[in-house]
Design an enzyme around this catalytic site. Structure first.
Site, PDB file in Angstrom:
ATOM      1  N   HIS A 161      -3.909  -2.835   2.488  1.00 36.06           N
ATOM      2  CA  HIS A 161      -3.453  -2.319   3.777  1.00 36.06           C
ATOM      3  C   HIS A 161      -2.456  -3.297   4.399  1.00 36.06           C
ATOM      4  O   HIS A 161      -2.483  -4.491   4.095  1.00 36.06           O
ATOM      5  CB  HIS A 161      -4.635  -2.181   4.754  1.00 36.06           C
ATOM      6  CG  HIS A 161      -5.596  -1.079   4.416  1.00 36.06           C
ATOM      7  ND1 HIS A 161      -6.924  -1.303   4.165  1.00 36.06           N
ATOM      8  CD2 HIS A 161      -5.415   0.260   4.315  1.00 36.06           C
ATOM      9  CE1 HIS A 161      -7.528  -0.144   3.902  1.00 36.06           C
ATOM     10  NE2 HIS A 161      -6.631   0.815   3.998  1.00 36.06           N
ATOM     11  N   CYS A 248     -10.863  -4.953   9.873  1.00 39.74           N
ATOM     12  CA  CYS A 248     -11.426  -3.663   9.426  1.00 39.74           C
ATOM     13  C   CYS A 248     -12.766  -3.353  10.067  1.00 39.74           C
ATOM     14  O   CYS A 248     -13.191  -2.201  10.121  1.00 39.74           O
ATOM     15  CB  CYS A 248     -11.648  -3.659   7.921  1.00 39.74           C
ATOM     16  SG  CYS A 248     -10.533  -4.640   6.976  1.00 39.74           S
TER      17      CYS A 248
HETATM   18  C1  CIR Z   1     -11.750   0.236   0.901  1.00 40.55           C
HETATM   19  O1  CIR Z   1     -11.310  -0.034  -0.217  1.00 40.55           O
HETATM   20  O2  CIR Z   1     -11.377   1.216   1.529  1.00 40.55           O
HETATM   21  C2  CIR Z   1     -12.812  -0.650   1.507  1.00 40.55           C
HETATM   22  N1  CIR Z   1     -13.646  -1.173   0.480  1.00 40.55           N
HETATM   23  C3  CIR Z   1     -12.174  -1.764   2.302  1.00 40.55           C
HETATM   24  C4  CIR Z   1     -11.424  -1.298   3.494  1.00 40.55           C
HETATM   25  C5  CIR Z   1     -10.819  -2.423   4.257  1.00 40.55           C
HETATM   26  N2  CIR Z   1     -10.185  -1.964   5.431  1.00 40.55           N
HETATM   27  C6  CIR Z   1      -9.093  -2.501   5.942  1.00 40.55           C
HETATM   28  O3  CIR Z   1      -8.476  -3.381   5.340  1.00 40.55           O
HETATM   29  N3  CIR Z   1      -8.642  -1.990   7.084  1.00 40.55           N
END
Ligand code: CIR
Length: 253
Positions: A161, A248
């Site tokens: 992201h 996140c």
């Molecule tokens: C994913 O791969 O979607 C989750 N394991 C981690 C999401 C992390 N979110 C973020 O960086 N905003």
């Protein structure tokens, strides 16, 4: 300044979350402990914390930042690009109803995860990633403009992201690592560079003049302190195993 943060309790199925990190399976108990300390750190910055219950149907749902973009003028419920995460939005809608009059929704074929969106005043940078596509980003920009704000797109090369590699710390200061250090769109900022060896620490959050950063990154901590911020270290090792970080884990508004 932020008055409120929304967090979502990690579920036991966290162990089934998406991951490309290759750092092993997160330990649920440790994740719960770390999450409690994360909440305490947010509170120490003066925000009230709304804690949503765990949802075992969605292993990644503790990464609540991806499910909505909260602006001062409207909330935008996203449409996550990861199919296993798409239903997470149903868990955030009810709490947003209590705080926002204008709630917008990203529609197919658009996909957006708000970890790809960085707020800089009334402008929002939107990363084009494997999770956020141009159709979704264009919808976000149209909604922002309807509410008197602006947005622009940033192509991502390597990171999951946008905010995996960059964090706006207000006062024109941008914490950046890797592909973002020399990105032309970011050269107007004071770049605080995070060395590649500590790249994970580029995912920090500014909360009311304090900066929360992951524990164990002394170079990044020194650089942020030198820029004039009080820092709070938070151990998020179990969330790192799932490619998640400090930003996140909450929605701040
Ligand atoms: C994913 O791969 O979607 C989750 N394991 C981690 C999401 C992390 N979110 C973020 O960086 N905003």
């Amino acid at each position: 300044m932020f008055s409120t943060a929304i967090v979502k309790t990690p579920c036991e199925n966290l162990t089934e979350g998406l991951s490309a990190a290759n750092l092993g399976i997160p330990n649920y108990r440790r994740a719960r402990e770390q999450h409690k300390k994360y909440i305490a750190a947010l509170k120490s910055c003066g925000v009230g914390v709304i804690q949503l219950a765990a949802d075992e149907a969605y292993p990644d749902s503790t990464f609540i930042e991806d499910a909505a973009l909260l602006t001062p003028h409207c909330a935008i419920i996203t449409r996550p690009g990861a199919p296993s995460r798409r239903g997470e939005i149903d868990g955030v809608r009810p709490v947003l109803d209590n705080h926002y009059q204008d709630i917008e929704q990203i529609q197919a074929p658009g996909t957006v995860e708000a970890g790809d969106i960085m707020m800089v005043g009334s402008h929002y940078y939107i990363g084009l990633s494997e999770r956020t596509n141009p159709a979704g980003a264009n919808q976000v920009i149209d909604i922002l403009e309807k509410h008197g704000m602006t947005g622009s797109m940033i192509e991502l090369k390597k990171v999951l992201h946008l905010k995996t590699g960059v964090a706006y710390l207000e006062h024109n200061n941008l914490l950046a690592s890797g592909e973002f250090v020399t990105h032309p769109d970011f050269q107007k900022f004071n770049i605080i560079e995070v060395d590649a060896s500590e790249g994970y620490a580029a995912n920090c959050i500014w909360v009311n003049e304090k900066v929360l950063l992951p524990q164990g990154y002394p170079g990044a901590r020194n650089a942020i302190t030198r820029a004039g911020y009080e820092t709070i270290e938070v151990d998020v090792s179990e969330f790192k195993k799932l490619d998640g970080g400090l930003s996140c884990l909450s929605l701040r508004f």
